[in-house]
Design a protein around this motif. Structure first.
Motif, PDB file in Angstrom:
ATOM      1  N   PHE A  21       0.847  -1.195   0.000  1.00 36.74           N
ATOM      2  CA  PHE A  21       0.000   0.000   0.000  1.00 36.74           C
ATOM      3  C   PHE A  21       0.878   1.238   0.000  1.00 36.74           C
ATOM      4  CE2 PHE A  21      -2.243   3.417   2.352  1.00 36.74           C
ATOM      5  CZ  PHE A  21      -3.291   3.607   1.477  1.00 36.74           C
ATOM      6  N   GLU A  22       0.620   2.113  -0.956  1.00 40.14           N
ATOM      7  CA  GLU A  22       1.361   3.379  -1.027  1.00 40.14           C
ATOM      8  C   GLU A  22       0.351   4.498  -0.976  1.00 40.14           C
ATOM      9  OE1 GLU A  22       4.761   4.257  -2.063  1.00 40.14           O
ATOM     10  OE2 GLU A  22       5.595   2.280  -2.517  1.00 40.14           O
ATOM     11  N   GLY A  23       0.085   5.004   0.196  1.00 38.76           N
ATOM     12  CA  GLY A  23      -0.845   6.117   0.334  1.00 38.76           C
ATOM     13  C   GLY A  23      -0.140   7.444   0.145  1.00 38.76           C
ATOM     14  N   ASN A  24      -0.880   8.523   0.391  1.00 35.80           N
ATOM     15  CA  ASN A  24      -0.278   9.849   0.336  1.00 35.80           C
ATOM     16  C   ASN A  24       0.693  10.024   1.495  1.00 35.80           C
ATOM     17  OD1 ASN A  24      -2.126  10.368  -1.757  1.00 35.80           O
ATOM     18  ND2 ASN A  24      -3.693  10.939  -0.249  1.00 35.80           N
ATOM     19  N   PHE A  25       0.407   9.348   2.585  1.00 31.87           N
ATOM     20  CA  PHE A  25       1.213   9.514   3.798  1.00 31.87           C
ATOM     21  C   PHE A  25       1.761   8.172   4.270  1.00 31.87           C
ATOM     22  CE2 PHE A  25       0.972   9.545   8.566  1.00 31.87           C
ATOM     23  CZ  PHE A  25       2.126  10.266   8.776  1.00 31.87           C
ATOM     24  N   LEU A  26       0.948   7.127   4.270  1.00 29.50           N
ATOM     25  CA  LEU A  26       1.356   5.830   4.817  1.00 29.50           C
ATOM     26  C   LEU A  26       1.829   4.880   3.723  1.00 29.50           C
ATOM     27  CD1 LEU A  26      -1.494   5.195   7.439  1.00 29.50           C
ATOM     28  CD2 LEU A  26       0.824   6.034   7.860  1.00 29.50           C
ATOM     29  N   SER A  42       4.218 -13.974   7.770  1.00 33.33           N
ATOM     30  CA  SER A  42       4.075 -12.712   7.062  1.00 33.33           C
ATOM     31  C   SER A  42       4.110 -11.579   8.091  1.00 33.33           C
ATOM     32  CB  SER A  42       2.736 -12.781   6.316  1.00 33.33           C
ATOM     33  OG  SER A  42       2.248 -11.502   6.028  1.00 33.33           O
ATOM     34  N   ARG A  43       4.797 -10.486   7.759  1.00 32.20           N
ATOM     35  CA  ARG A  43       4.879  -9.325   8.664  1.00 32.20           C
ATOM     36  C   ARG A  43       4.484  -8.076   7.900  1.00 32.20           C
ATOM     37  NH1 ARG A  43       4.663 -12.478  12.388  1.00 32.20           N
ATOM     38  NH2 ARG A  43       6.451 -13.451  13.375  1.00 32.20           N
ATOM     39  N   GLU A  44       3.470  -7.382   8.366  1.00 29.25           N
ATOM     40  CA  GLU A  44       3.040  -6.118   7.748  1.00 29.25           C
ATOM     41  C   GLU A  44       3.491  -4.955   8.613  1.00 29.25           C
ATOM     42  OE1 GLU A  44      -1.131  -7.699   5.735  1.00 29.25           O
ATOM     43  OE2 GLU A  44      -1.171  -6.135   7.264  1.00 29.25           O
ATOM     44  N   TYR A  45       4.031  -3.925   7.975  1.00 29.21           N
ATOM     45  CA  TYR A  45       4.524  -2.802   8.785  1.00 29.21           C
ATOM     46  C   TYR A  45       4.610  -1.547   7.925  1.00 29.21           C
ATOM     47  CZ  TYR A  45       8.897  -3.933   6.435  1.00 29.21           C
ATOM     48  OH  TYR A  45       9.833  -4.178   5.465  1.00 29.21           O
ATOM     49  N   ILE A  46       4.591  -0.435   8.601  1.00 31.08           N
ATOM     50  CA  ILE A  46       4.711   0.872   7.974  1.00 31.08           C
ATOM     51  C   ILE A  46       6.172   1.277   7.910  1.00 31.08           C
ATOM     52  CG2 ILE A  46       4.258   3.322   8.390  1.00 31.08           C
ATOM     53  CD1 ILE A  46       1.577   2.399   9.550  1.00 31.08           C
ATOM     54  N   ARG A  47       6.577   1.780   6.749  1.00 29.06           N
ATOM     55  CA  ARG A  47       7.898   2.405   6.665  1.00 29.06           C
ATOM     56  C   ARG A  47       7.714   3.910   6.851  1.00 29.06           C
ATOM     57  NH1 ARG A  47      11.680  -0.621   2.252  1.00 29.06           N
ATOM     58  NH2 ARG A  47      11.491  -2.706   3.158  1.00 29.06           N
TER      59      ARG A  47
ATOM     60  N   GLY B  23      -5.117  -5.210   5.182  1.00 24.01           N
ATOM     61  CA  GLY B  23      -4.110  -6.267   5.220  1.00 24.01           C
ATOM     62  C   GLY B  23      -4.527  -7.366   6.170  1.00 24.01           C
ATOM     63  N   ASN B  24      -3.615  -8.301   6.396  1.00 24.34           N
ATOM     64  CA  ASN B  24      -3.868  -9.355   7.364  1.00 24.34           C
ATOM     65  C   ASN B  24      -3.869  -8.781   8.773  1.00 24.34           C
ATOM     66  OD1 ASN B  24      -3.655 -11.131   5.161  1.00 24.34           O
ATOM     67  ND2 ASN B  24      -1.423 -11.211   5.420  1.00 24.34           N
ATOM     68  N   PHE B  25      -3.096  -7.731   8.952  1.00 29.17           N
ATOM     69  CA  PHE B  25      -2.934  -7.138  10.280  1.00 29.17           C
ATOM     70  C   PHE B  25      -3.305  -5.663  10.268  1.00 29.17           C
ATOM     71  CE2 PHE B  25       0.172  -4.914  13.124  1.00 29.17           C
ATOM     72  CZ  PHE B  25      -0.444  -5.238  14.319  1.00 29.17           C
ATOM     73  N   LEU B  26      -2.871  -4.921   9.264  1.00 33.19           N
ATOM     74  CA  LEU B  26      -3.079  -3.469   9.228  1.00 33.19           C
ATOM     75  C   LEU B  26      -4.292  -3.097   8.389  1.00 33.19           C
ATOM     76  CD1 LEU B  26       0.618  -2.204   8.813  1.00 33.19           C
ATOM     77  CD2 LEU B  26      -0.757  -2.281  10.909  1.00 33.19           C
ATOM     78  N   LYS B  27      -5.115  -2.209   8.931  1.00 34.38           N
ATOM     79  CA  LYS B  27      -6.276  -1.665   8.223  1.00 34.38           C
ATOM     80  C   LYS B  27      -6.077  -0.155   8.110  1.00 34.38           C
ATOM     81  CE  LYS B  27      -7.987  -5.736   9.444  1.00 34.38           C
ATOM     82  NZ  LYS B  27      -7.801  -6.879   8.530  1.00 34.38           N
TER      83      LYS B  27
END
Lengths: 194, 194
Positions: A21-26, A42-47, B23-27
């Motif tokens: 996901f490439e948002g305007n901010f996130l 699987s690991r989901e995270y914000i850069r 996502g699986n974890f992040l919304k």
């Protein structure tokens, strides 16, 4: 602290990384990782680009803070000034820029206290903690769409707001931790001229 | 604290809300908002179920912590036990469940210290802060893919790790703030039997 030399029994290794996901901010990434036991997860995270917070101490000892509506919280929050790093920006320069833009103040002396990691389960954000003193008032220059109110509190007032639950912002609570430890001579700050 | 009765000059109002990433974890949601000056802006943020943290005090006064590899940070972090709320779960029950699952310990007495908001710019997460004492060791039951190591520190050790920058997790630093204030008789905790 127990030995950290060999964390192989805890460490996860990246197998594949994808921007999902490439948002305007996130910006969200989802990585496939090899677990310590050989399994895959699987690991989901914000850069996040990283951020700074400033604890600004006025000449009379009061602290300069902001009241700002934080949309995810649905309410106005009391916070020390803070902001995101621009690409390639040194944290101290970011702190000086953000303090000036958001409050209009510049400082004669700065100290770097440390760093905090505020959402380690799902973001790589680090917030560098700075202290500023020798403050001189000037002109705010807020970004478009940025609205905030400046307020001052002394340490005892901030302490009471934290204890009562009226001040709940994590970075600001950690600013208070550093402030009170430094004031009591327990934690050291190395001040440098701006 | 300055008057909060009328925050209309700071408040933003939702015009439209949309889930832009599940996502699986992040919304992630992206809302269109009306700014205080009548302008329109976009706000992206994570909707989080909320979480708890436990500061577990052993009978000898040492604190029970975890060393856990946090993938977004790329390293093992020292933390107080914590976890996300299940749907509809009361925070205290979540704290008791997470302490038992992650550490194997149950506690005879609990106190709710407060709440912290750790990423107010882009997440609605709140972490409820609990203290636990009268601890009895039992059997850990970690989730699949969860690996962690239990460690103990006394307050002075934790304090030194925070001051030196070796302990940077925000919730754990705030746990230390509460712990030291409570130990010095400055902030109150109301203990209740489990």
């Amino acid at each position: 602290m127990q030995a950290e030399a060999d964390d192989a029994h805890l460490r996860e290794h990246c197998l594949a990384s994808k921007a999902v996901f490439e948002g305007n901010f996130l910006k969200v990434h989802r990585d496939q990782v090899r677990l310590p036991d050989g399994g895959v997860a699987s690991r989901e995270y914000i850069r996040h680009p990283g951020a700074v917070m400033i604890v600004p101490i006025l000449d009379d000892g009061r602290l300069l803070l902001e009241r700002q509506f934080r949309y995810p919280m649905g309410k106005v929050m009391l916070e020390f000034p803070a902001g995101k790093l621009d690409a390639g920006e040194a944290p101290l320069l970011c702190a000086q820029r953000e303090l000036l833009e958001e409050t209009g103040y510049s400082a004669s002396h700065w100290a770097h206290a440390g760093v905090l990691h505020n959402a380690i389960a799902y973001s790589d954000e680090g917030i560098e903690i700075f202290f500023a003193r020798g403050l001189t008032a000037g002109q705010q220059s807020l970004d478009a769409g940025e609205f905030l109110e400046l307020v001052t509190h002394d340490t005892a007032e901030l302490d009471a707001l934290a204890a009562s639950g009226a001040m709940t912002d994590a970075k600001t609570l950690i600013g208070l931790l550093w402030l009170t430890r430094w004031q009591r001579g327990e934690w050291a700050l190395a001040w440098l001229p701006a």
